[in-house]
Design an enzyme around this catalytic site. Structure first.
Site, short mmCIF file in Angstrom:
data_model
loop_
_atom_site.label_atom_id
_atom_site.label_comp_id
_atom_site.label_asym_id
_atom_site.label_seq_id
_atom_site.Cartn_x
_atom_site.Cartn_y
_atom_site.Cartn_z
N ASP A 79 0.84 -1.20 0.00
CA ASP A 79 0.00 0.00 0.00
C ASP A 79 0.87 1.25 0.00
O ASP A 79 0.62 2.21 -0.75
CB ASP A 79 -0.92 -0.03 1.22
CG ASP A 79 -1.78 1.21 1.33
OD1 ASP A 79 -2.56 1.48 0.39
OD2 ASP A 79 -1.69 1.92 2.35
N GLU B 47 -2.21 -5.36 -3.60
CA GLU B 47 -1.27 -4.56 -2.81
C GLU B 47 -0.14 -5.44 -2.26
O GLU B 47 1.03 -5.04 -2.26
CB GLU B 47 -2.00 -3.87 -1.66
CG GLU B 47 -2.93 -2.74 -2.11
CD GLU B 47 -3.66 -2.11 -0.95
OE1 GLU B 47 -4.11 -0.95 -1.08
OE2 GLU B 47 -3.81 -2.76 0.11
#
Length: 354
Positions: free
Chosen positions: A66, A134
């Site tokens: 992320d 992610e």
């Protein structure tokens, strides 16, 4: 293809491992050097897998990915839109890295099919897919570094799967759009939590409903976050407002009722006149009784003075006994040959019988 990548493929002892390498090559554009990062990136927490007493899943890699994704996409957006302001750049980056977009990318690229979980047919596959995307970026970062993540996003994602210009100018924040509409039209808007529960994997699930003017129920939305649920409810409500004229008429009728009630006075405006003073002060002249006034007008003093016009001397305070002995009609100071009884009779006749 690099020689080291070929050697890795040749040395693979198991067929499933070769299939994973090949699948990852199709997805990320190169062969992994350290396969264990990618295996962990595709491992959902629902498996409950542990090593040395510690849980092993893709959550830590998701956290890392992320952060890397924000940096990489921010770099790409900054370079692609020279001269654009910070707000535009931030909004564009958010649209690319948001959960819905990453979930769709995971589905298109085949990442969802590689996720290992306790329930492959999960009710929130897009949610799992976005997390896995992610985590995969985190694995690429640990395996090949920042530059490899940049090439992956530029060549594999933005060149083949996403049109960055269309994403930048497309409005996807439906909640913001509904709030803007309600503010422009002065319509009261609320998001009410209808239900909060957990699915079979223990993940929280929310249901929100749009309520207009406190009583007109809009659409509901389900999601694995409050934001996702409210976005869906806003999108469906906006669609209903556009397609159903009777629904929007109902909303504005409720608004008219509310504003009418707000404009009606609750009570009469109170009088601001100050009440008259209850006590007679030294500065307040004592009103002359009507009978006394008429008596003063009708009686002329025998010394030729007008009792009304004549300034009355200040009255000296008297003692209680003197007040009791005082006669209201004491005319002893008047010098005349007329008897006292005749004067009183004449005064009463002037005062009461005129």
């Amino acid at each position: 293809m690099q020689i080291i990548d070929l050697l890795n493929i040749v040395r693979l002892p198991f067929r499933k491992e070769k299939e994973l390498y090949s699948s990852l090559r199709d997805i990320i554009g190169f062969y992994p050097r350290h396969i264990h990062y990618y295996k962990q990136a595709l491992m959902h927490k629902s498996l409950g897998h542990k090593e040395k007493g510690k849980p092993v899943n893709n959550e830590r890699l998701e956290f890392l990915g992320d952060a890397v994704l924000d940096s990489v996409v921010g770099h790409i957006v900054y370079s692609h839109f020279p001269g654009k302001r910070e707000g535009f750049l931030t909004n564009t980056r958010s649209k690319i890295v948001q959960r819905e977009t990453l979930g769709r990318l995971a589905q298109e690229m085949g990442i969802n099919q590689l996720i290992v979980s306790s329930g492959r047919n999960s009710s929130h596959n897009s949610y799992m897919g976005g997390n896995a995307f992610e985590a995969l970026v985190g694995a690429i970062y640990l395996d090949r570094g920042y530059d490899a993540c940049m090439r992956f996003m530029e060549k594999r994602i933005l060149k083949e799967l996403l049109n960055i210009d269309k994403v930048a100018y497309k409005e996807v924040n439906f909640k913001s759009k509904l709030i803007e509409w309600s503010q422009k039209n002065r319509v009261k808007l609320d998001f009410n939590l209808v239900k909060q529960e957990k699915d079979e994997n223990g993940s929280p699930k929310f249901t929100y409903q749009v309520v207009l003017e406190g009583k007109i129920k809009g659409e509901t939305g389900d999601g694995y976050s409050k934001k996702e649920s409210q976005q869906l409810a806003s999108k469906l409500t906006l669609q209903r407002l556009r397609k159903e004229p009777q629904f929007i008429d109902k909303v504005f009728a409720a608004k008219a009722d509310r504003t009418k009630m707000e404009e009606m006075p609750v009570m009469a405006v109170p009088d601001t006149t100050e009440p008259q003073q209850a006590f007679i002060t030294e500065s307040t002249p004592h009103p002359m009784p009507t009978a006394r006034k008429q008596l003063a007008v009708k009686l002329e003093r025998f010394d030729g003075t007008d009792p009304v016009k004549e300034a009355k001397p200040a009255r000296q305070p008297v003692k209680a006994k003197e007040m009791e002995a005082e006669d209201e009609f004491d005319l002893s100071d008047i010098k005349t040959d007329t008897s006292r009884e005749d004067i009183i009779a004449a005064a009463e006749a002037a005062a009461f019988n005129d």
